[in-house]
Design a protein around this motif. Structure first.
Motif, PDB file in Angstrom:
ATOM      1  N   GLY A  60     -39.968 -30.016 -62.935  1.00 34.56           N
ATOM      2  CA  GLY A  60     -38.721 -30.409 -63.565  1.00 34.56           C
ATOM      3  C   GLY A  60     -37.470 -29.865 -62.915  1.00 34.56           C
ATOM      4  O   GLY A  60     -36.354 -30.220 -63.325  1.00 34.56           O
ATOM      5  N   ARG A  61     -37.622 -29.015 -61.886  1.00 34.79           N
ATOM      6  CA  ARG A  61     -36.463 -28.357 -61.282  1.00 34.79           C
ATOM      7  C   ARG A  61     -35.750 -29.219 -60.252  1.00 34.79           C
ATOM      8  O   ARG A  61     -34.623 -28.904 -59.843  1.00 34.79           O
ATOM      9  CB  ARG A  61     -36.896 -27.038 -60.621  1.00 34.79           C
ATOM     10  CG  ARG A  61     -37.400 -25.992 -61.610  1.00 34.79           C
ATOM     11  CD  ARG A  61     -36.282 -25.473 -62.478  1.00 34.79           C
ATOM     12  NE  ARG A  61     -36.751 -24.501 -63.462  1.00 34.79           N
ATOM     13  CZ  ARG A  61     -35.970 -23.917 -64.350  1.00 34.79           C
ATOM     14  NH1 ARG A  61     -34.670 -24.179 -64.361  1.00 34.79           N
ATOM     15  NH2 ARG A  61     -36.467 -23.068 -65.220  1.00 34.79           N
ATOM     16  N   LYS A  62     -36.395 -30.291 -59.786  1.00 37.18           N
ATOM     17  CA  LYS A  62     -35.786 -31.171 -58.807  1.00 37.18           C
ATOM     18  C   LYS A  62     -35.785 -32.604 -59.337  1.00 37.18           C
ATOM     19  O   LYS A  62     -36.735 -33.038 -59.991  1.00 37.18           O
ATOM     20  CB  LYS A  62     -36.540 -31.118 -57.478  1.00 37.18           C
ATOM     21  CG  LYS A  62     -36.520 -29.756 -56.793  1.00 37.18           C
ATOM     22  CD  LYS A  62     -35.116 -29.395 -56.310  1.00 37.18           C
ATOM     23  CE  LYS A  62     -35.143 -28.068 -55.567  1.00 37.18           C
ATOM     24  NZ  LYS A  62     -33.782 -27.701 -55.075  1.00 37.18           N
ATOM     25  N   LEU A  63     -34.714 -33.335 -59.039  1.00 41.09           N
ATOM     26  CA  LEU A  63     -34.570 -34.722 -59.476  1.00 41.09           C
ATOM     27  C   LEU A  63     -34.573 -35.645 -58.270  1.00 41.09           C
ATOM     28  O   LEU A  63     -33.780 -35.462 -57.335  1.00 41.09           O
ATOM     29  CB  LEU A  63     -33.280 -34.903 -60.265  1.00 41.09           C
ATOM     30  CG  LEU A  63     -32.968 -36.336 -60.721  1.00 41.09           C
ATOM     31  CD1 LEU A  63     -33.972 -36.791 -61.781  1.00 41.09           C
ATOM     32  CD2 LEU A  63     -31.537 -36.441 -61.252  1.00 41.09           C
TER      33      LEU A  63
ATOM     34  N   ASN B 279     -40.845 -39.850 -65.789  1.00 42.58           N
ATOM     35  CA  ASN B 279     -39.870 -38.944 -65.196  1.00 42.58           C
ATOM     36  C   ASN B 279     -39.668 -39.219 -63.706  1.00 42.58           C
ATOM     37  O   ASN B 279     -40.465 -39.907 -63.070  1.00 42.58           O
ATOM     38  CB  ASN B 279     -40.281 -37.486 -65.432  1.00 42.58           C
ATOM     39  CG  ASN B 279     -41.445 -37.051 -64.572  1.00 42.58           C
ATOM     40  OD1 ASN B 279     -41.316 -36.875 -63.359  1.00 42.58           O
ATOM     41  ND2 ASN B 279     -42.608 -36.860 -65.186  1.00 42.58           N
TER      42      ASN B 279
ATOM     43  N   ASP C 196     -38.747 -32.194 -68.318  1.00 42.56           N
ATOM     44  CA  ASP C 196     -38.680 -33.396 -67.494  1.00 42.56           C
ATOM     45  C   ASP C 196     -37.679 -34.378 -68.091  1.00 42.56           C
ATOM     46  O   ASP C 196     -37.627 -34.558 -69.316  1.00 42.56           O
ATOM     47  CB  ASP C 196     -40.052 -34.076 -67.423  1.00 42.56           C
ATOM     48  CG  ASP C 196     -41.005 -33.372 -66.477  1.00 42.56           C
ATOM     49  OD1 ASP C 196     -40.548 -32.486 -65.725  1.00 42.56           O
ATOM     50  OD2 ASP C 196     -42.207 -33.694 -66.488  1.00 42.56           O
TER      51      ASP C 196
ATOM     52  N   ASN D 262     -38.952 -36.413 -61.711  1.00 41.35           N
ATOM     53  CA  ASN D 262     -38.841 -35.003 -61.356  1.00 41.35           C
ATOM     54  C   ASN D 262     -39.946 -34.538 -60.418  1.00 41.35           C
ATOM     55  O   ASN D 262     -41.011 -35.122 -60.350  1.00 41.35           O
ATOM     56  CB  ASN D 262     -38.893 -34.128 -62.621  1.00 41.35           C
ATOM     57  CG  ASN D 262     -37.725 -34.383 -63.546  1.00 41.35           C
ATOM     58  OD1 ASN D 262     -37.888 -34.936 -64.623  1.00 41.35           O
ATOM     59  ND2 ASN D 262     -36.552 -33.979 -63.126  1.00 41.35           N
ATOM     60  N   GLU D 263     -39.653 -33.449 -59.753  1.00 41.23           N
ATOM     61  CA  GLU D 263     -40.626 -32.721 -58.954  1.00 41.23           C
ATOM     62  C   GLU D 263     -40.435 -31.237 -59.235  1.00 41.23           C
ATOM     63  O   GLU D 263     -39.468 -30.830 -59.899  1.00 41.23           O
ATOM     64  CB  GLU D 263     -40.440 -33.024 -57.460  1.00 41.23           C
ATOM     65  CG  GLU D 263     -40.644 -34.495 -57.107  1.00 41.23           C
ATOM     66  CD  GLU D 263     -40.355 -34.805 -55.650  1.00 41.23           C
ATOM     67  OE1 GLU D 263     -40.195 -33.846 -54.863  1.00 41.23           O
ATOM     68  OE2 GLU D 263     -40.295 -35.995 -55.295  1.00 41.23           O
TER      69      GLU D 263
END
Length: 323
Positions: free
Chosen positions: A284-287, A278, A140, A280-281
């Motif tokens: 952690g793969r999407k910002l 963070n 993240d 992220n979604e």
């Protein structure tokens, strides 16, 4: 030789005393905090002793053959004595993995404590994870403001602050978590994300009662109406934004900008760091770029929080580390 024991209520006071005196523990590891949601998790917390002396803790829960550190907490891992040295910390980690392996646990999942939370340098666990071939499963990006060299609040955020001033907003510390939950937080999370707060209003009120110096609510008011609010978790080295929420018109009236300008430049200007959390979604793969941009407008910049899986059988990899 280290002895690994499972936590029981008889160790309650010793556990909490150790957390308070540790070099990388925070109030989240106090048993009063951990146990507000004990009905949701099967506790598997461990205590590591060197003879009669307690040298480390692992706040944890268990699901099937996996132990997590801890699914109900923002971060976790081994909590160390402020006197421990690296070689001893590696042996402690070996003892923990070996113990878990012997009781049938195959995997230990570590949700690392970001270094900004450490009261003293304490990244022994990161080195131990490297030596035991741990697999990075998630990363993240957290937004952190360093108050010792803080960047200026961006012009677009200051526009929001000016709107807040023009609207006659005021910021105050509130103790009515239930009202904020009902009037702002729950409707916002439901309408925008289809989710609920991790903590219920009753749970966060209980935590704020137990930890009045650590769990705080700040709200923005206009004409006896809550326009926005935030819950802050305050630790030794920093303040962390646990919840941030404003009404549907927050962009037009500047309520969140007004609130967070007060939070970072006045309320917590004396803290070493401010952690916005963070953006992220999807593990952690999407910002969420809009959310990240908003946080960076207050002078925050990027650090990481890493998540690892380590196979407990890999405790043997620590047998021949020392030269």
């Amino acid at each position: 030789m280290y002895t690994v024991l499972h936590y029981t209520a008889s160790y309650f006071k010793q556990w909490n005393t150790f957390v308070a005196q540790s070099k990388n523990g925070t109030f989240l590891f106090n048993r009063d905090f951990m146990e507000y949601h004990s009905d949701r998790f099967t506790d598997c917390s461990l205590m590591v002793f060197d003879g009669p002396k307690l040298v480390a803790l692992l706040p944890a829960n268990k699901v099937d053959d996996t132990v997590y550190s801890h699914q109900g907490l923002t971060y976790g891992g081994l909590i160390f004595s402020n006197k421990i040295k690296l070689a001893a910390a590696l042996q402690v980690f070996k003892s923990v993995l070996q113990h878990l392996h012997e009781v049938g646990v195959t995997t230990l999942h570590i949700k690392s404590i970001p270094a900004i939370y450490h009261k003293q340098p304490s990244q022994e666990i990161d080195y131990a994870l490297f030596l035991t071939n741990a697999v990075l499963t998630r990363r993240d990006a957290i937004a952190v403001r360093d108050n010792s060299a803080a960047l200026k609040v961006a012009a677009n955020r200051m526009e929001g602050v000016k709107k807040g001033i023009a609207n006659g907003f005021t910021v105050q510390r509130s103790y009515d978590f239930a009202e904020f939950w009902k009037e702002v937080l729950e409707p916002v999370l439901q309408s925008r994300h289809g989710t609920k707060p991790v903590h219920s209003a009753e749970e966060i009120t209980k935590l704020a009662t137990l930890f009045p110096d650590n769990v705080k609510l700040f709200t923005v008011w206009q004409d006896n109406h809550i326009a926005a609010g935030t819950v802050i978790f305050e630790s030794d080295t920093l303040a962390h934004a646990q919840y941030i929420a404003g009404g549907e018109d927050k962009g037009e009236n500047g309520s969140l900008d007004f609130l967070y300008h007060h939070i970072v430049t006045q309320q917590y200007a004396g803290k070493k760091y401010f952690d916005f959390g963070n953006s992220n979604e999807q593990q952690g793969r999407k910002l969420n770029t809009g959310l990240a941009f908003w946080k960076e407008g207050f002078g925050a910049r990027t650090m990481f929080q890493d998540f690892y899986d380590v196979q407990t059988v890999n405790h043997t990899l620590l047998d021949n580390v020392f030269i």
